[in-house]
Design an enzyme around this catalytic site. Structure first.
Site, mmCIF file in Angstrom:
data_model
loop_
_atom_site.group_PDB
_atom_site.id
_atom_site.type_symbol
_atom_site.label_atom_id
_atom_site.label_comp_id
_atom_site.label_asym_id
_atom_site.label_seq_id
_atom_site.Cartn_x
_atom_site.Cartn_y
_atom_site.Cartn_z
ATOM 1 N N HIS A 59 -3.310 7.692 1.604
ATOM 2 C CA HIS A 59 -3.494 6.638 1.019
ATOM 3 C C HIS A 59 -4.972 6.027 1.435
ATOM 4 O O HIS A 59 -5.321 6.438 2.809
ATOM 5 C CB HIS A 59 -2.553 5.285 1.533
ATOM 6 N N CYS A 89 0.763 -1.002 0.173
ATOM 7 C CA CYS A 89 0.078 0.072 -0.049
ATOM 8 C C CYS A 89 0.929 1.442 0.006
ATOM 9 O O CYS A 89 0.349 2.175 -0.243
ATOM 10 C CB CYS A 89 -1.086 0.047 1.068
ATOM 11 N N ASN A 147 -9.942 0.171 -0.482
ATOM 12 C CA ASN A 147 -8.372 0.361 -0.652
ATOM 13 C C ASN A 147 -7.727 -0.456 -1.839
ATOM 14 O O ASN A 147 -8.043 -1.723 -1.991
ATOM 15 C CB ASN A 147 -8.079 -0.555 0.698
HETATM 16 N N1 ACO Z 1 -18.440 -7.849 8.903
HETATM 17 C C1 ACO Z 1 -18.827 -7.924 10.073
HETATM 18 N N2 ACO Z 1 -18.266 -8.223 11.025
HETATM 19 C C2 ACO Z 1 -16.837 -8.240 10.890
HETATM 20 C C3 ACO Z 1 -16.267 -8.133 9.699
HETATM 21 C C4 ACO Z 1 -16.938 -7.828 8.653
HETATM 22 N N3 ACO Z 1 -16.744 -7.725 7.458
HETATM 23 N N4 ACO Z 1 -14.811 -8.105 9.713
HETATM 24 C C5 ACO Z 1 -14.711 -8.421 11.243
HETATM 25 N N5 ACO Z 1 -15.711 -8.555 11.642
HETATM 26 C C6 ACO Z 1 -15.930 -8.733 13.096
HETATM 27 C C7 ACO Z 1 -14.746 -9.528 13.748
HETATM 28 O O1 ACO Z 1 -14.931 -10.965 13.464
HETATM 29 C C8 ACO Z 1 -15.105 -9.367 15.117
HETATM 30 O O2 ACO Z 1 -15.966 -10.229 15.726
HETATM 31 P P1 ACO Z 1 -15.940 -10.746 17.207
HETATM 32 O O3 ACO Z 1 -16.156 -9.441 18.060
HETATM 33 O O4 ACO Z 1 -17.047 -11.613 17.308
HETATM 34 O O5 ACO Z 1 -14.636 -11.428 17.165
HETATM 35 C C9 ACO Z 1 -15.524 -7.856 15.061
HETATM 36 O O6 ACO Z 1 -15.933 -7.522 13.749
HETATM 37 C C10 ACO Z 1 -14.462 -6.879 15.515
HETATM 38 O O7 ACO Z 1 -13.457 -7.123 14.848
HETATM 39 P P2 ACO Z 1 -12.053 -6.080 14.785
HETATM 40 O O8 ACO Z 1 -11.076 -6.585 13.951
HETATM 41 O O9 ACO Z 1 -11.753 -5.822 16.263
HETATM 42 O O10 ACO Z 1 -12.799 -4.851 14.263
HETATM 43 P P3 ACO Z 1 -12.198 -3.432 14.068
HETATM 44 O O11 ACO Z 1 -12.813 -2.398 14.514
HETATM 45 O O12 ACO Z 1 -10.554 -3.423 14.378
HETATM 46 O O13 ACO Z 1 -12.328 -3.208 12.372
HETATM 47 C C11 ACO Z 1 -10.749 -3.445 10.447
HETATM 48 C C12 ACO Z 1 -11.568 -4.111 11.498
HETATM 49 C C13 ACO Z 1 -11.888 -2.571 9.752
HETATM 50 C C14 ACO Z 1 -10.231 -4.296 9.476
HETATM 51 C C15 ACO Z 1 -9.907 -2.437 11.256
HETATM 52 O O14 ACO Z 1 -9.233 -3.180 12.164
HETATM 53 C C16 ACO Z 1 -8.926 -1.837 10.168
HETATM 54 O O15 ACO Z 1 -9.463 -0.938 9.353
HETATM 55 N N6 ACO Z 1 -7.362 -2.070 10.264
HETATM 56 C C17 ACO Z 1 -6.619 -1.554 9.345
HETATM 57 C C18 ACO Z 1 -6.446 -2.319 8.336
HETATM 58 C C19 ACO Z 1 -6.299 -1.798 7.217
HETATM 59 O O16 ACO Z 1 -6.497 -0.675 6.837
HETATM 60 N N7 ACO Z 1 -5.617 -2.602 6.249
HETATM 61 C C20 ACO Z 1 -5.407 -2.248 5.049
HETATM 62 C C21 ACO Z 1 -4.092 -2.445 4.408
HETATM 63 S S1 ACO Z 1 -2.885 -1.639 5.647
HETATM 64 C C22 ACO Z 1 -2.803 -0.266 5.180
HETATM 65 O O17 ACO Z 1 -3.260 0.248 3.832
HETATM 66 C C23 ACO Z 1 -2.813 0.702 6.093
#
Ligand code: ACO
Length: 327
Positions: free
Chosen positions: A254, A114, A284
């Protein structure tokens, strides 16, 4: 006198097919409201069968060349950032070079996931500064849909396909000391921390398993590092140029997650109106997301000559970087 790089054109391309959050909710256990609330994503574009990263890159490059009013034959460097090349080798940049009919110079791929576009911009900028290139095409292009696990709701909802490109041209600096007043790329700042390799990776690769593998991510950890490291590199870029956040006209980040973008803008004290946010429309797109956002804000007239633009990105590796550009 050392040359300075000017961004003289931009272009972008998104595949035709749009996939909404509701469509994904029919494939995995998720919902439109969960995706919007946690990420800001409303839809993503997905490449058609047989439509490759080089095809997306080529279309974005053509638009950037047209915008710059430059012929492909005048380009002497292509740096293409991608984590999803057409083939393991040769470089996708070589394919794009052939598609463009470019007949001199060098073409190669760069892999920083990314952060690929800020890395590629830094590499091309340094070629120009050192006089090794005069006119460079910098492309970010991805078909991330091909490496997603479409049964994993925690990753498949986050990504999309697309491409963006800019044309850099060498110009003379008037004064190296008054960097803040010069037009062009003022500075680039790159970082990586390989200890964080596993936070965001594919579970395969040519050397590891003879497969390309699928995306695996520890989302929460990625989020935590993104907020901290982006704030640090932004501060580094401003300090290096004797500037402060008050000087910034536009933050072009980004597009990984709206919450990361909002967090970075808040730390800088920028109003949401100064932030170019396109994630809702294309999710993304990894290395393509930054040039897609940049091109959007150039074409709709938000970015104007004289504006100070802060570009930043963070990705797998982990890698991160920033660049300050006076338009
Ligand atoms: N739909 C519904 N529920 C979901 C989904 C979905 N698509 N994905 C995960 N969940 C659930 C999980 O299973 C979890 O359930 P549980 O509590 O029963 O275990 C719950 O939602 C919370 O999960 P978390 O991972 O803690 O949720 P969070 O608030 O952290 O959001 C996310 C997840 C959106 C991936 C976040 O962590 C994030 O954006 N991280 C950065 C990742 C990123 O941007 N990556 C891109 C590449 S790197 C970069 O570009 C910077």
């Amino acid at each position: 006198m050392m040359a300075v790089s000017h961004i003289v054109g931009s272009g972008s391309y998104l595949p035709e097919r749009v996939v909404t959050n509701d469509e994904l909710a029919r494939m995995v256990d998720t919902s439109d409201s969960w995706i919007i609330e946690r990420t800001g994503i409303r839809r993503r574009h997905i490449a058609a069968e047989g439509e490759l990263t080089s095809d997306l890159a080529y279309r974005a490059a053509l638009k950037a060349l047209e915008d710059a009013e430059i012929e492909a034959a005048d380009i002497d460097l292509i740096v293409l950032a991608t984590a999803t090349p057409d083939n393991t080798f040769p470089a996708t940049a070589a394919r794009v070079q052939a598609m463009l009919g470019m007949n001199k110079g060098a073409a190669f791929d760069l892999q920083a996931v990314c952060s690929g576009f800020v890395y590629a911009l830094a590499v091309a900028d340094n070629f120009i500064r050192m006089g090794q290139a005069r006119t460079a095409l910098v492309i970010g292009a991805e078909t991330f849909s091909r490496i997603l696990d479409w049964t994993d709701r925690s990753t498949c909802v986050l990504f999309g396909d697309g491409a963006g490109a800019v044309v850099l041209k060498a110009g003379e600096t008037r004064s190296l000391n008054a960097a803040g007043r010069e037009r062009g790329i003022l500075s680039t700042h790159l970082h990586s921390d390989g200890k964080l390799y596993d936070l965001l990776h594919t579970d395969g690769g040519p050397s590891r398993s003879q497969t390309v593998g699928l995306v695996r991510m520890q989302g929460r950890e990625v989020f935590r590092h993104a907020v901290v490291n982006l704030a640090a590199v932004v501060h580094e870029a401003l300090t290096a140029n004797g500037l402060t956040a008050d000087d910034i006209d536009w933050l072009v980040p980004h597009q990984a997650n709206k919450r990361i973008i909002d967090g970075t803008a808040k730390k800088l004290g920028l109003s949401p109106k100064q932030v170019v946010t396109t994630i809702a429309e294309h999710a993304n797109t990894s290395a393509a997301s930054l040039p897609l956002a940049l091109d959007t804000a150039v074409r709709d007239g938000r970015i104007q000559p004289g504006h100070l633009i802060l570009l930043e990105a963070m990705g797998g590796g982990m890698t991160w970087g920033a660049s300050l550009v006076r338009w």
